[in-house]
Design a protein around this motif. Structure first.
Motif, PDB file in Angstrom:
ATOM      1  N   PRO A 143       2.356   6.263  -4.442  1.00 52.55           N
ATOM      2  CA  PRO A 143       1.216   7.168  -4.578  1.00 52.55           C
ATOM      3  C   PRO A 143       1.701   8.581  -4.857  1.00 52.55           C
ATOM      4  N   PRO A 144       0.844   9.463  -5.455  1.00 51.20           N
ATOM      5  CA  PRO A 144      -0.543   9.181  -5.841  1.00 51.20           C
ATOM      6  C   PRO A 144      -0.623   8.384  -7.143  1.00 51.20           C
ATOM      7  N   LEU A 145      -1.741   7.686  -7.338  1.00 56.38           N
ATOM      8  CA  LEU A 145      -1.951   6.939  -8.562  1.00 56.38           C
ATOM      9  C   LEU A 145      -2.188   7.896  -9.715  1.00 56.38           C
ATOM     10  N   LEU A 149      -2.636   5.438 -16.023  1.00 53.56           N
ATOM     11  CA  LEU A 149      -2.012   4.131 -15.838  1.00 53.56           C
ATOM     12  C   LEU A 149      -2.960   3.122 -15.199  1.00 53.56           C
ATOM     13  N   GLU A 150      -2.699   1.855 -15.533  1.00 57.51           N
ATOM     14  CA  GLU A 150      -3.358   0.741 -14.858  1.00 57.51           C
ATOM     15  C   GLU A 150      -2.348   0.082 -13.925  1.00 57.51           C
ATOM     16  N   TYR A 151      -2.790  -0.232 -12.724  1.00 55.62           N
ATOM     17  CA  TYR A 151      -1.909  -0.814 -11.709  1.00 55.62           C
ATOM     18  C   TYR A 151      -2.359  -2.232 -11.381  1.00 55.62           C
ATOM     19  N   CYS A 152      -1.387  -3.112 -11.227  1.00 53.57           N
ATOM     20  CA  CYS A 152      -1.676  -4.495 -10.848  1.00 53.57           C
ATOM     21  C   CYS A 152      -0.742  -4.873  -9.695  1.00 53.57           C
ATOM     22  N   PHE A 247      15.389  -1.788  14.975  1.00 50.16           N
ATOM     23  CA  PHE A 247      14.812  -0.454  14.950  1.00 50.16           C
ATOM     24  C   PHE A 247      13.509  -0.513  15.732  1.00 50.16           C
ATOM     25  N   GLU A 248      13.232   0.505  16.529  1.00 51.10           N
ATOM     26  CA  GLU A 248      12.080   0.428  17.425  1.00 51.10           C
ATOM     27  C   GLU A 248      10.746   0.323  16.688  1.00 51.10           C
ATOM     28  N   LEU A 249      10.716   0.660  15.415  1.00 51.28           N
ATOM     29  CA  LEU A 249       9.478   0.524  14.640  1.00 51.28           C
ATOM     30  C   LEU A 249       9.416  -0.800  13.889  1.00 51.28           C
ATOM     31  N   ASP A 250      10.430  -1.652  14.110  1.00 46.37           N
ATOM     32  CA  ASP A 250      10.527  -2.917  13.368  1.00 46.37           C
ATOM     33  C   ASP A 250       9.896  -4.104  14.095  1.00 46.37           C
ATOM     34  N   ASP A 251       8.710  -3.919  14.641  1.00 47.18           N
ATOM     35  CA  ASP A 251       8.045  -5.067  15.265  1.00 47.18           C
ATOM     36  C   ASP A 251       7.720  -6.126  14.220  1.00 47.18           C
ATOM     37  N   LYS A 252       7.468  -5.674  13.010  1.00 47.74           N
ATOM     38  CA  LYS A 252       7.249  -6.569  11.879  1.00 47.74           C
ATOM     39  C   LYS A 252       8.140  -6.085  10.735  1.00 47.74           C
ATOM     40  N   PRO A 253       8.496  -6.970   9.795  1.00 45.27           N
ATOM     41  CA  PRO A 253       9.351  -6.545   8.674  1.00 45.27           C
ATOM     42  C   PRO A 253       8.697  -5.431   7.856  1.00 45.27           C
ATOM     43  N   TRP A 254       9.530  -4.518   7.370  1.00 39.79           N
ATOM     44  CA  TRP A 254       9.029  -3.505   6.452  1.00 39.79           C
ATOM     45  C   TRP A 254       8.691  -4.200   5.135  1.00 39.79           C
ATOM     46  N   MET A 255       7.460  -4.068   4.707  1.00 39.02           N
ATOM     47  CA  MET A 255       7.021  -4.708   3.467  1.00 39.02           C
ATOM     48  C   MET A 255       6.642  -3.639   2.450  1.00 39.02           C
ATOM     49  N   MET A 256       7.281  -3.665   1.289  1.00 35.91           N
ATOM     50  CA  MET A 256       7.020  -2.683   0.241  1.00 35.91           C
ATOM     51  C   MET A 256       6.159  -3.308  -0.844  1.00 35.91           C
ATOM     52  N   PRO A 257       4.961  -2.776  -1.093  1.00 35.19           N
ATOM     53  CA  PRO A 257       4.111  -3.328  -2.154  1.00 35.19           C
ATOM     54  C   PRO A 257       4.709  -3.073  -3.534  1.00 35.19           C
ATOM     55  N   VAL A 258       4.520  -4.035  -4.427  1.00 37.40           N
ATOM     56  CA  VAL A 258       5.082  -3.966  -5.783  1.00 37.40           C
ATOM     57  C   VAL A 258       3.935  -4.016  -6.790  1.00 37.40           C
ATOM     58  N   ASP A 259       3.998  -3.138  -7.786  1.00 38.52           N
ATOM     59  CA  ASP A 259       2.972  -3.066  -8.827  1.00 38.52           C
ATOM     60  C   ASP A 259       3.564  -3.288 -10.206  1.00 38.52           C
TER      61      ASP A 259
END
Length: 283
Positions: A143-145, A149-152, A247-259
């Motif tokens: 971000p920002p969009l 551009l078109e994002y998918c 890492f103390e913030l890693d209760d769940k995997p870090w997931m990075m969105p892909v466009d």
């Protein structure tokens, strides 16, 4: 006729391949010999064989025939309105085996469309697409969009926190932010100066890289810790060159969105649309 008579072994076999009478092939070869003033075949044997001059002519004739086939393929591609070239910009963290497979299938489907692959930090990809320097971008969401551009959205890629196997970070069962700030962080940043919004800067001591492959090498040299795409880190972790830490913030995997990103004004030809549709299943 010269090429096929040689490769099929006789004038009669060439005639069958062409669907012609043997006399037509024999006459065609004779006419060619008259036109160029060179005897191509020795007819004193049971089956005509190339003369030494004929062998030289055959090598060039075969090349010409191959180029004629290439020309026919280009004409067909133009008639089908296939683009002459496409440029694909991507972060190297997204160049996976699946992307290679998609490009291989594209090559077979559109052999006359040239592909240019641009490996750049994801924060620089949007600018390339905006400036019409790439038709398709594959990038982590940043971000920002941008209005042009078109994002998918095509999925998310897991990240993990890694360090050198001898790092003091591994002495802790769970690493807190206050502990991380005492260790250098290696952080991805493009030429534009932008990083990945979803990955936090934690340490005041930061070294910047413009590629995750470089980041991997620096962590392996014990020059800092980093967030890395899991698939890039796995091999080094398996080999004992990297280690993950809790890492103390890693209760769940870090997931990075892909466009997938494209310019709104781009002409979407058949090759573009084929590739774009397959890239939707990349992640």
């Amino acid at each position: 006729m010269l090429v096929w008579s040689t490769e099929e072994g006789s004038f009669s076999a060439c005639a069958r391949k062409l669907g012609k009478a043997q006399s037509a092939v024999s006459q065609g070869i004779s006419n060619l010999e008259i036109d160029i003033g060179i005897q191509l075949f020795d007819r004193t044997t049971r089956k005509p064989t190339l003369t030494e001059d004929g062998k030289r002519i055959y090598a060039y004739a075969k090349s010409v025939l191959a180029l004629t086939g290439e020309l026919d393929s280009v004409v067909k591609a133009i008639q089908n309105e296939e683009e002459p070239n496409l440029r694909l910009a991507f972060d190297n963290a997204l160049f996976t085996h699946k992307l290679s497979s998609i490009l291989g299938a594209f090559s077979r489907q559109f052999p006359k469309t040239q592909i240019e692959l641009l490996s750049v930090p994801c924060s620089d990809i949007a600018e390339l697409v905006v400036n019409r320097q790439a038709e398709i971008g594959i990038m982590f969401t940043t971000p920002p969009l941008i209005q042009e551009l078109e994002y998918c959205y095509i999925g998310s890629q897991p990240f993990c926190a890694v360090c050198h196997p001898e790092s003091a970070l591994l002495l802790n069962e769970k690493v807190s932010i206050s502990q991380l700030v005492n260790h250098r962080q290696l952080y991805l940043r493009g030429i534009s100066g932008e990083g990945l919004m979803h990955l936090p800067k934690i340490s005041p001591d930061i070294w910047y890289c413009n590629g995750f492959d470089t980041t991997v090498k620096l962590v392996e040299e014990n020059l800092g810790w980093a967030f890395l795409p899991l698939h890039m880190a796995n091999k080094a972790i398996t080999n004992g060159n990297l280690a993950t830490f809790n890492f103390e913030l890693d209760d769940k995997p870090w997931m990075m969105p892909v466009d997938l990103v494209t310019h709104k004004g781009i002409k979407k030809g058949v090759a573009f649309q084929w590739l774009f549709d397959r890239l939707k299943s990349l992640v």
